[in-house]
Design an enzyme around this catalytic site. Structure first.
Site, PDB file in Angstrom:
ATOM      1  CG  ASP A 189      -1.910   1.146   1.204  1.00  0.00           C
ATOM      2  OD1 ASP A 189      -2.969   0.994   0.594  1.00  0.00           O
ATOM      3  OD2 ASP A 189      -1.609   2.214   1.783  1.00  0.00           O
ATOM      4  CG  ASN A 200      -4.821  11.239  -4.944  1.00  0.00           C
ATOM      5  OD1 ASN A 200      -4.223  11.362  -6.007  1.00  0.00           O
ATOM      6  ND2 ASN A 200      -5.352  10.095  -4.553  1.00  0.00           N
ATOM      7  CG  HIS A 260      -7.660  13.143  -7.681  1.00  0.00           C
ATOM      8  ND1 HIS A 260      -7.781  12.026  -6.892  1.00  0.00           N
ATOM      9  CD2 HIS A 260      -8.373  14.113  -7.063  1.00  0.00           C
ATOM     10  CE1 HIS A 260      -8.553  12.288  -5.845  1.00  0.00           C
ATOM     11  NE2 HIS A 260      -8.925  13.561  -5.930  1.00  0.00           N
ATOM     12  CG  ASP A 317      -4.831   9.215 -11.853  1.00  0.00           C
ATOM     13  OD1 ASP A 317      -5.163   8.642 -10.800  1.00  0.00           O
ATOM     14  OD2 ASP A 317      -5.626   9.844 -12.578  1.00  0.00           O
ATOM     15  CD  GLU A 331      -4.615   3.898  -1.511  1.00  0.00           C
ATOM     16  OE1 GLU A 331      -4.810   4.266  -0.343  1.00  0.00           O
ATOM     17  OE2 GLU A 331      -5.494   3.946  -2.387  1.00  0.00           O
TER      18      GLU A 331
END
Length: 244
Positions: free
Chosen positions: A126, A134, A139, A143, A169
């Site tokens: 993770d 973010n 965002h 990404d 994630e």
């Protein structure tokens, strides 16, 4: 007629069918005078044979075109099926296996592990503070982090290993023929690679993870073990992969 049957069965190429048909034709045209004394009959038979063979050749040409069209359609169908299979198994953003696909591979590896009595380890990863990434950078940057991290993980694996986007994630790595000790070595190497990735503010990207070895439990139980170890890694300060 025999030549036609051969062509129909073998679906010969254009030049192959031409040779197969016209070859015997030329031989028979040459030999006709030796078996028939009447020049008119010989000429008529030679002309008829030549016309008949030309018709046969065009028939063979038609068969070849049908075969070629069928081959192209089959090839196109195979490509479309492969593309569909890829889309079904792949996460569109990271190009890794999606949740269901990686679980299917895990099931296969567990069966292979039992059958061959070989070790199998998994790592549930993770990204640390991904929500903050973010929120702070947007965002789009988030990404990009997912995509870049996916490439790093994928390039760090052996040919027999697999990785999938487990969700959000989170990533699930399958390590066949790998016990806990070998899994720890891989985890350390992966962490080192990940820390080289810089966020827009020059901070290092870090991961937390749980490393578990398969010992005969179900898929849910094995993943639960890895998830609990991941939770411990988060609670213990993050940026670490904890094993059993």
């Amino acid at each position: 007629m025999i030549m036609t049957g051969i062509i129909a069965i073998l679906y010969l190429k254009i030049w192959e069918s031409f040779i197969l048909i016209m070859g015997p034709c030329l031989v028979m045209i040459i030999l006709f005078p030796y078996f028939q004394n009447n020049p008119e009959i010989v000429l008529i038979n030679q002309i008829n044979l030549f016309i008949y063979d030309i018709v046969l050749w065009f028939f063979a040409l038609g068969l070849f075109k049908i075969r070629l069209k069928t081959m192209l359609l089959d090839h196109d169908l195979i490509l479309k099926n492969q593309e569909l299979e890829y889309l079904v198994k792949t996460d569109s953003m990271t190009n890794l296996y999606n949740h269901q696909a990686i679980l299917d591979f895990l099931s296969e590896e567990m069966q292979r592990s039992e059958r061959n009595e070989q070790a199998l380890s998994i790592i549930l990863l993770d990204i640390d503070d991904f929500k903050r990434i973010n929120d702070q950078f947007g965002h789009q940057v988030g990404d990009e982090v997912l995509i870049s991290l996916s490439k790093i993980i994928k390039h760090s694996l052996r040919s027999i290993d697999r990785v999938g986007r487990y969700g959000g994630e989170e990533f699930l790595i399958l390590l066949p023929n790998t016990n806990l000790n070998a899994g720890r070595l891989y985890a350390l190497r992966l962490q080192s690679l990940i820390r080289n990735y810089k966020l827009p503010n020059e901070e290092n990207l870090t991961l937390s993870g749980g490393l578990a070895e398969y010992t005969g439990e179900s898929i849910d139980e094995l993943i639960k073990q890895a998830d609990q170890l991941l939770y411990r890694a988060k609670k213990s300060g993050k940026d670490q992969i904890i094993s059993q």
